[in-house]
Design a protein around this motif. Sequence first.
Motif, short mmCIF file in Angstrom:
data_model
loop_
_atom_site.label_atom_id
_atom_site.label_comp_id
_atom_site.label_asym_id
_atom_site.label_seq_id
_atom_site.Cartn_x
_atom_site.Cartn_y
_atom_site.Cartn_z
N VAL A 223 3.46 -43.72 -2.46
CA VAL A 223 3.19 -44.60 -3.60
C VAL A 223 2.16 -43.96 -4.54
CG1 VAL A 223 2.17 -46.81 -4.29
CG2 VAL A 223 3.83 -46.73 -2.43
N GLY A 224 1.12 -43.37 -3.96
CA GLY A 224 0.09 -42.75 -4.80
C GLY A 224 0.61 -41.59 -5.62
N VAL B 77 -5.02 -44.31 -4.01
CA VAL B 77 -4.08 -44.89 -3.04
C VAL B 77 -3.68 -43.86 -1.98
CG1 VAL B 77 -1.72 -45.77 -2.79
CG2 VAL B 77 -3.20 -46.66 -4.60
N ARG B 78 -3.45 -42.64 -2.39
CA ARG B 78 -2.90 -41.65 -1.45
C ARG B 78 -3.95 -40.84 -0.70
NH1 ARG B 78 -1.75 -39.17 -6.60
NH2 ARG B 78 -2.88 -37.21 -6.88
N SER B 79 -5.12 -40.61 -1.29
CA SER B 79 -6.02 -39.60 -0.77
C SER B 79 -6.57 -39.86 0.63
CB SER B 79 -7.17 -39.38 -1.75
OG SER B 79 -6.70 -38.68 -2.89
N GLY C 23 -8.68 -46.73 2.23
CA GLY C 23 -9.02 -46.05 3.47
C GLY C 23 -8.88 -46.95 4.69
N PRO C 24 -9.61 -48.10 4.73
CA PRO C 24 -9.42 -49.02 5.86
C PRO C 24 -7.99 -49.52 5.98
CG PRO C 24 -11.42 -49.56 4.65
CD PRO C 24 -10.70 -48.52 3.84
N TRP C 25 -7.32 -49.71 4.87
CA TRP C 25 -5.92 -50.15 4.90
C TRP C 25 -5.07 -49.14 5.68
CZ3 TRP C 25 -2.60 -51.10 -0.14
CH2 TRP C 25 -1.37 -51.66 0.21
N ALA C 26 -5.26 -47.86 5.40
CA ALA C 26 -4.50 -46.83 6.10
C ALA C 26 -4.82 -46.82 7.59
CB ALA C 26 -4.78 -45.46 5.49
N ALA D 297 -6.70 -37.94 6.09
CA ALA D 297 -6.72 -38.21 7.53
C ALA D 297 -5.63 -37.43 8.25
CB ALA D 297 -6.55 -39.70 7.78
N LEU D 298 -4.44 -37.38 7.67
CA LEU D 298 -3.35 -36.61 8.26
C LEU D 298 -3.69 -35.13 8.29
CD1 LEU D 298 -0.50 -36.25 9.33
CD2 LEU D 298 0.34 -36.30 6.98
N LEU D 299 -4.22 -34.62 7.21
CA LEU D 299 -4.54 -33.20 7.13
C LEU D 299 -5.65 -32.84 8.11
CD1 LEU D 299 -3.92 -30.53 5.76
CD2 LEU D 299 -5.53 -31.16 3.94
#
Length: 421
Positions: free
Chosen positions: A87-88, A126-128, A72-75, A133-135
């Motif tokens: 990747v996820g 990895v993806r969620s 999450g913080p990485w994104a 956030a995008l959604l």
Amino acid sequence: MRAVTETARRPWTPWRTVVAFGLVSLFADMVYEGMRSVAGPFLGTLGASALTVGLVTGAGEAVALVLRLVTGPWADHSGRHWRLTVVGYAMTAVCVPLLAVAPALGAAGVAVAAALILLERAGKAVRSPAKSALLARMAASTGRGRGFAVHKAMDQVGAFAGPLLLAGVAAATGVLWPGLALLAVPGAICLLLLLQLRRRVPAVADPDPDDAAERPAPDLAGEGRDGLVRRMVGADLPRELHLFSLAAALATAGLMTFGVMSYRFVEDGLVALAAVPLVYAAAMAVEAVAALATGDLFDRHGGRVLLVVPLVVAAVPPLVFGPTLLAVLAGVVLWGLATGVLDSTVKACVAELVPSRRRATAYGVFAAVQGLGALAGGALAGALATDHPLLLTGCVAVLQVLSFGLLARLTLSARRGRPAA
């Protein structure tokens, strides 16, 4: 020619983006929900015990949630929402079909299958946060409750179709591994759709209009190790988010994994092995309807709709451990209802509690706390489901009383006009 190209790459509208995400999730859910529908019995055919099934499935859900503290913080910090999303999904598309080789590995089959299940769940982590956030950003104008609900309902179509595919193949062959191998097809389609979606959807780095006046997110690299850790665990996020996360975790701890439930009712002879995916598919259909209904109610009435979740969760154990098939099916329906709310409407609530520049981090923190609940609940259910179902029912009831109390407190605070963030 140039005009045609620009038109073809014009960004999609918010609703079209939500639907496109739903199609990606539809095929992804065919893959991993197809696997989850048979994970318990599949591990059992490899020689796993009920405790092992509970630990593996519970740990899998924990990995899918706790690891989001990092992703999450990485994104948020890197802005690489799409890279993490691709990747996820790729991890899911690869790991699930590889489960088909486990029966050929003899004594090592359980360990390999457990590792692949955990890796697939890591792909979910990895993806969620990036995808959510995008959604949340794109659903701002559609109503976040409705946006998340429509997305969830569409991916539940895949969650329904995947188990049906596994059930058909299991009925035809008498074993589970050929169906797992066949899931490589929807996995490939998911990745192709995702790459097309990436070309059409704008980035999520820009804040929501109502957040635009806020100061930019600080540079994490300059905060030192302690500051970085504090931001990863959400120390700067609103107190209400942490209380809400705890309430959701208590509800999740009481909501057993389907692997534990299916292991129990197959062992008791109430449901045939080949019919387990059909039962799971029915639960996924209920989950889709529950997400649509509660999403719309959330946009109308706010977080009060979530008060029903602990009541539903508390009713699941006495039904799924009942002596008749009718009781088991009723419990599975309630399980699907609660799962639908805990996997869709709660995300809309999280989006309302934090500014957009910190949403991926907030989703990571929320999911990590929920993951701890999943791990504890998986171990609790695995240890007590076989020999002490009444004790398990009592433990779940206590957890839901605590969850209801926290949700009621947050609801009262909101009705009194206290700011959420």
